[in-house]
Motif scaffolding. Structure first.
Motif, PDB file in Angstrom:
ATOM      1  N   GLY A 375       0.781  -1.232   0.000  1.00  0.00           N
ATOM      2  CA  GLY A 375       0.000   0.000   0.000  1.00  0.00           C
ATOM      3  C   GLY A 375       0.811   1.280   0.000  1.00  0.00           C
ATOM      4  N   LYS A 376       2.137   1.166  -0.020  1.00  0.00           N
ATOM      5  CA  LYS A 376       2.968   2.375  -0.060  1.00  0.00           C
ATOM      6  C   LYS A 376       2.945   3.010  -1.442  1.00  0.00           C
ATOM      7  CE  LYS A 376       4.640   2.577   4.117  1.00  0.00           C
ATOM      8  NZ  LYS A 376       4.306   3.747   4.954  1.00  0.00           N
ATOM      9  N   ARG A 377       2.977   4.319  -1.499  1.00  0.00           N
ATOM     10  CA  ARG A 377       3.066   5.048  -2.757  1.00  0.00           C
ATOM     11  C   ARG A 377       4.205   6.049  -2.661  1.00  0.00           C
ATOM     12  NH1 ARG A 377       0.871   1.277  -3.722  1.00  0.00           N
ATOM     13  NH2 ARG A 377      -1.166   0.896  -4.717  1.00  0.00           N
ATOM     14  N   PHE A 378       4.951   6.191  -3.739  1.00  0.00           N
ATOM     15  CA  PHE A 378       6.176   6.985  -3.704  1.00  0.00           C
ATOM     16  C   PHE A 378       6.134   8.111  -4.721  1.00  0.00           C
ATOM     17  CE2 PHE A 378       7.122   2.768  -2.129  1.00  0.00           C
ATOM     18  CZ  PHE A 378       7.798   3.034  -0.947  1.00  0.00           C
ATOM     19  N   ASP A 379       6.604   9.278  -4.296  1.00  0.00           N
ATOM     20  CA  ASP A 379       6.625  10.456  -5.151  1.00  0.00           C
ATOM     21  C   ASP A 379       7.930  10.583  -5.929  1.00  0.00           C
ATOM     22  OD1 ASP A 379       4.083  11.679  -4.015  1.00  0.00           O
ATOM     23  OD2 ASP A 379       5.318  11.506  -2.208  1.00  0.00           O
ATOM     24  N   GLU A 400       7.091   0.361 -14.405  1.00  0.00           N
ATOM     25  CA  GLU A 400       5.805  -0.226 -14.022  1.00  0.00           C
ATOM     26  C   GLU A 400       5.078   0.641 -13.000  1.00  0.00           C
ATOM     27  OE1 GLU A 400       3.936  -4.296 -12.003  1.00  0.00           O
ATOM     28  OE2 GLU A 400       6.062  -4.227 -12.561  1.00  0.00           O
ATOM     29  N   TYR A 401       5.807   1.139 -12.000  1.00  0.00           N
ATOM     30  CA  TYR A 401       5.154   1.855 -10.899  1.00  0.00           C
ATOM     31  C   TYR A 401       5.162   3.373 -11.082  1.00  0.00           C
ATOM     32  CZ  TYR A 401       4.956  -2.675  -8.638  1.00  0.00           C
ATOM     33  OH  TYR A 401       4.674  -3.986  -8.355  1.00  0.00           O
ATOM     34  N   LYS A 402       6.036   3.877 -11.942  1.00  0.00           N
ATOM     35  CA  LYS A 402       6.011   5.265 -12.390  1.00  0.00           C
ATOM     36  C   LYS A 402       5.988   6.328 -11.286  1.00  0.00           C
ATOM     37  CE  LYS A 402       4.043   4.650 -17.009  1.00  0.00           C
ATOM     38  NZ  LYS A 402       4.675   3.359 -17.210  1.00  0.00           N
ATOM     39  N   PRO A 403       7.003   6.381 -10.408  1.00  0.00           N
ATOM     40  CA  PRO A 403       7.112   7.559  -9.536  1.00  0.00           C
ATOM     41  C   PRO A 403       7.258   8.796 -10.410  1.00  0.00           C
ATOM     42  CG  PRO A 403       9.151   6.288  -9.516  1.00  0.00           C
ATOM     43  CD  PRO A 403       8.147   5.460 -10.249  1.00  0.00           C
ATOM     44  N   LYS A 404       6.700   9.916  -9.967  1.00  0.00           N
ATOM     45  CA  LYS A 404       6.626  11.070 -10.868  1.00  0.00           C
ATOM     46  C   LYS A 404       7.984  11.729 -11.115  1.00  0.00           C
ATOM     47  CE  LYS A 404       5.045  14.194  -7.161  1.00  0.00           C
ATOM     48  NZ  LYS A 404       3.871  14.973  -6.673  1.00  0.00           N
ATOM     49  N   ARG A 405       8.943  11.480 -10.224  1.00  0.00           N
ATOM     50  CA  ARG A 405      10.261  12.097 -10.400  1.00  0.00           C
ATOM     51  C   ARG A 405      11.341  11.069 -10.093  1.00  0.00           C
ATOM     52  NH1 ARG A 405       9.535  16.098  -7.074  1.00  0.00           N
ATOM     53  NH2 ARG A 405       8.383  17.222  -8.671  1.00  0.00           N
ATOM     54  N   VAL A 406      12.357  10.995 -10.958  1.00  0.00           N
ATOM     55  CA  VAL A 406      13.508  10.111 -10.737  1.00  0.00           C
ATOM     56  C   VAL A 406      14.763  10.974 -10.714  1.00  0.00           C
ATOM     57  CG1 VAL A 406      14.923   8.237 -11.671  1.00  0.00           C
ATOM     58  CG2 VAL A 406      12.426   8.101 -11.825  1.00  0.00           C
ATOM     59  N   VAL A 407      15.558  10.829  -9.653  1.00  0.00           N
ATOM     60  CA  VAL A 407      16.857  11.501  -9.553  1.00  0.00           C
ATOM     61  C   VAL A 407      17.922  10.417  -9.659  1.00  0.00           C
ATOM     62  CG1 VAL A 407      18.371  12.923  -8.133  1.00  0.00           C
ATOM     63  CG2 VAL A 407      15.892  13.320  -8.095  1.00  0.00           C
ATOM     64  N   TYR A 408      18.731  10.502 -10.704  1.00  0.00           N
ATOM     65  CA  TYR A 408      19.712   9.460 -10.997  1.00  0.00           C
ATOM     66  C   TYR A 408      21.108  10.011 -10.708  1.00  0.00           C
ATOM     67  CZ  TYR A 408      21.558   5.399 -13.665  1.00  0.00           C
ATOM     68  OH  TYR A 408      22.196   4.229 -14.046  1.00  0.00           O
ATOM     69  N   CYS A 447      27.619  12.378 -12.126  1.00  0.00           N
ATOM     70  CA  CYS A 447      26.526  13.217 -12.629  1.00  0.00           C
ATOM     71  C   CYS A 447      25.282  13.014 -11.780  1.00  0.00           C
ATOM     72  CB  CYS A 447      26.168  12.837 -14.063  1.00  0.00           C
ATOM     73  SG  CYS A 447      27.459  13.120 -15.277  1.00  0.00           S
ATOM     74  N   VAL A 448      24.435  14.044 -11.753  1.00  0.00           N
ATOM     75  CA  VAL A 448      23.102  13.924 -11.214  1.00  0.00           C
ATOM     76  C   VAL A 448      22.143  14.336 -12.325  1.00  0.00           C
ATOM     77  CG1 VAL A 448      21.525  14.499  -9.342  1.00  0.00           C
ATOM     78  CG2 VAL A 448      23.999  14.614  -8.952  1.00  0.00           C
ATOM     79  N   ALA A 449      21.190  13.452 -12.641  1.00  0.00           N
ATOM     80  CA  ALA A 449      20.219  13.720 -13.690  1.00  0.00           C
ATOM     81  C   ALA A 449      18.821  13.771 -13.091  1.00  0.00           C
ATOM     82  CB  ALA A 449      20.279  12.641 -14.771  1.00  0.00           C
ATOM     83  N   LEU A 450      18.016  14.699 -13.582  1.00  0.00           N
ATOM     84  CA  LEU A 450      16.633  14.824 -13.154  1.00  0.00           C
ATOM     85  C   LEU A 450      15.709  14.363 -14.265  1.00  0.00           C
ATOM     86  CD1 LEU A 450      14.248  15.832 -11.412  1.00  0.00           C
ATOM     87  CD2 LEU A 450      14.641  18.124 -12.342  1.00  0.00           C
ATOM     88  N   MET A 451      14.811  13.410 -13.941  1.00  0.00           N
ATOM     89  CA  MET A 451      13.808  12.925 -14.889  1.00  0.00           C
ATOM     90  C   MET A 451      12.423  13.113 -14.284  1.00  0.00           C
ATOM     91  SD  MET A 451      15.343   9.442 -16.519  1.00  0.00           S
ATOM     92  CE  MET A 451      14.683   9.792 -18.143  1.00  0.00           C
ATOM     93  N   GLU A 452      11.487  13.484 -15.131  1.00  0.00           N
ATOM     94  CA  GLU A 452      10.111  13.628 -14.678  1.00  0.00           C
ATOM     95  C   GLU A 452       9.184  12.862 -15.615  1.00  0.00           C
ATOM     96  OE1 GLU A 452       9.435  17.835 -14.362  1.00  0.00           O
ATOM     97  OE2 GLU A 452      10.385  17.931 -12.372  1.00  0.00           O
ATOM     98  N   LEU A 453       8.127  12.307 -15.041  1.00  0.00           N
ATOM     99  CA  LEU A 453       7.143  11.563 -15.810  1.00  0.00           C
ATOM    100  C   LEU A 453       6.375  12.514 -16.707  1.00  0.00           C
ATOM    101  CD1 LEU A 453       6.228   8.599 -16.026  1.00  0.00           C
ATOM    102  CD2 LEU A 453       4.432   9.137 -14.374  1.00  0.00           C
ATOM    103  N   GLU A 454       6.291  12.163 -17.973  1.00  0.00           N
ATOM    104  CA  GLU A 454       5.641  13.059 -18.937  1.00  0.00           C
ATOM    105  C   GLU A 454       4.121  13.106 -18.674  1.00  0.00           C
ATOM    106  OE1 GLU A 454       6.364  14.007 -23.567  1.00  0.00           O
ATOM    107  OE2 GLU A 454       5.833  11.938 -23.079  1.00  0.00           O
TER     108      GLU A 454
END
Length: 454
Positions: A375-379, A400-408, A447-454
């Protein structure tokens, strides 16, 4: 090849680029030659060495037209030692080259020409930054040697000084080497599997000044132990921890399985920002704490936390990024496959009084679906994988789970570009990339990369 390049040919060539390991690249009718010591923009005379089907290697004989960024390496063993690759390039030139490296792989591998790659965040003083030194000892022609391995060999380049490590490490390395015979201690010989001292590890808490010395020995018991402890305390009276690690195997692996306390306490403490970390003899801990704060600060900025987010830290290690994130997030969940690292992470959270960071042992691609099923949901999801990049199954899990922001957070621009492409194809958009120079004088860049869900 429609032409012939043979071993020992002498050629005059123009250097176009640098490889990921700092070698110059020249092309002769499209055939790449890799030239250690050559810099982009230079005209050089070379002698061809090994030639393979698609590329070859050459030795630099003479620089006929030098790069304006070429400098005299301040280290006297730079041309022999494999520890640094870029001391012959000015620091300004290093930062420009590292940004170009990131830009090139984003275009070529990631197919991301539109993504901004910012100028590299470098150091004000790019020397003496390493808080950990791993120094091999051996005997050559009846003389004790210590230093660092020659590139692509197991031959030790003997030196008393390394100007990217701490002065304390230099003092201990030099004194121990020159006084070993006097106290009857033998250096390890990896050919005969004889001798006692294999490695000297020196760890320093930059913020606290605490010093740990680790002796890696072939046997647990050795009669010179007390004399070595006294020698270390004389050279470095501020030492707070002396440890012994026993490695009786015929192997290139540094550490064995047994670690014992010889003097002081079994850990030292260091701080990154306002977070304290306990460091044991075998803990993973970033070797450049000044730039680690820059790197993690960038990850925190890209996470865009306002206090109500739940965050995943995949590949969390000993919790360094997790504890940074926990200061701004509602909850942080860290996952790491190494049980000892999770144990350290929990201890570091307790040390700092951080209660909103939870840690679990396991593979991220297994543990994350379990959290969602509960039941956990992640931003936000933060990843900081090893050089090989993210596990393929983890990338599938993210999509599959599509958190809205990924920091790589990445230590390898090539695998970063590959993984960003996969996530882009799955619906994410890379917003920007910030390179950080964690290892001045070397060819590595993080590097640090910022990705956001379209």
């Amino acid at each position: 090849m429609s032409f012939s390049i043979n071993r020992n040919d002498r050629l005059n060539v123009f250097v176009e680029d640098l490889t990921h390991d700092g070698s110059g690249v020249a092309k002769v009718d499209g055939y790449p030659l890799f030239i250690p010591g050559a810099l982009p923009g230079e005209e050089v005379e070379i002698q061809v060495g090994k030639t393979l089907k698609n590329y070859g290697f050459a030795r630099l004989l003479n620089v006929t037209k030098a790069s304006p960024h070429r400098v005299e390496p301040p280290c006297h063993v730079f041309w022999e030692c494999g520890g640094c690759q870029m001391q012959h390039l000015s620091y300004e030139g290093q930062l420009v080259q590292k940004r170009k490296t990131v830009r090139d792989v984003m275009d070529r591998i990631g197919k991301l020409p539109h993504v901004p790659v910012h100028p590299v965040k470098g150091m004000e003083d790019p020397w003496r930054y390493r808080n950990k030194s791993q120094i091999p000892f051996s005997e050559q022609d009846g003389k004790v040697v210590s230093g660092f391995y020659k590139s692509r060999t197991h031959h030790i380049v003997d030196t008393d000084v390394c100007i990217i490590q701490s002065e304390e490490a230099d003092e201990l390395m030099s004194t121990l080497k020159h006084e070993m015979h006097a106290i009857g201690l033998e250096a390890y010989d990896d050919k005969t599997h004889r001798g006692m001292l294999r490695h000297l590890i020196v760890r320093k808490g930059r913020a606290t000044g605490e010093l740990m010395v680790v002796l890696v020995t072939r046997k647990k018991k050795f009669p010179q132990k007390d004399a070595v402890i006294d020698l270390i305390k004389r050279v470095a009276p501020e030492v707070t921890s002396i440890m012994q690690n026993v490695n009786d195997q015929k192997t290139n692996v540094i550490f064995g399985n047994e670690t014992n306390l010889l003097y002081g306490k079994p850990i030292i403490v260091d701080s990154i920002g306002n977070i304290d970390f306990e460091i044991s003899a075998r803990s993973f801990y970033q070797v450049n704490p000044i730039q680690t704060e820059v790197l993690y600060g960038q990850a925190l900025e890209y996470a865009q936390l306002r206090g109500n987010e739940t965050v995943i830290d995949a590949y969390c290690g000993i919790g360094t990024i997790s504890l940074f994130l926990a200061q701004k997030a509602k909850e942080v969940y860290g996952v790491e496959i190494v049980p000892e690292a999770i144990k350290d992470a929990k201890r570091n959270a307790e040390l700092n009084g951080i209660t909103n960071a939870k840690f679990e042992t396991g593979a991220a691609e297994v543990v994350i679906p379990k959290w969602y099923a509960a039941g956990k949901r992640f931003d936000v999801l933060v990843v900081d994988p090893p050089r090989k990049g993210c596990d393929e199954e983890l990338l599938k899990t993210i999509l599959e789970y599509k958190p809205k922001r990924v920091v790589y957070v990445s230590c390898n621009p090539g695998t970063l570009a590959r993984d960003l492409r996969i996530l882009e194809d799955g619906g994410y958009r890379t917003q920007e990339i910030q390179p950080v120079d964690m290892f001045p004088q070397s060819s590595h860049v993080e590097c640090v990369a910022l990705m956001e869900l379209e």
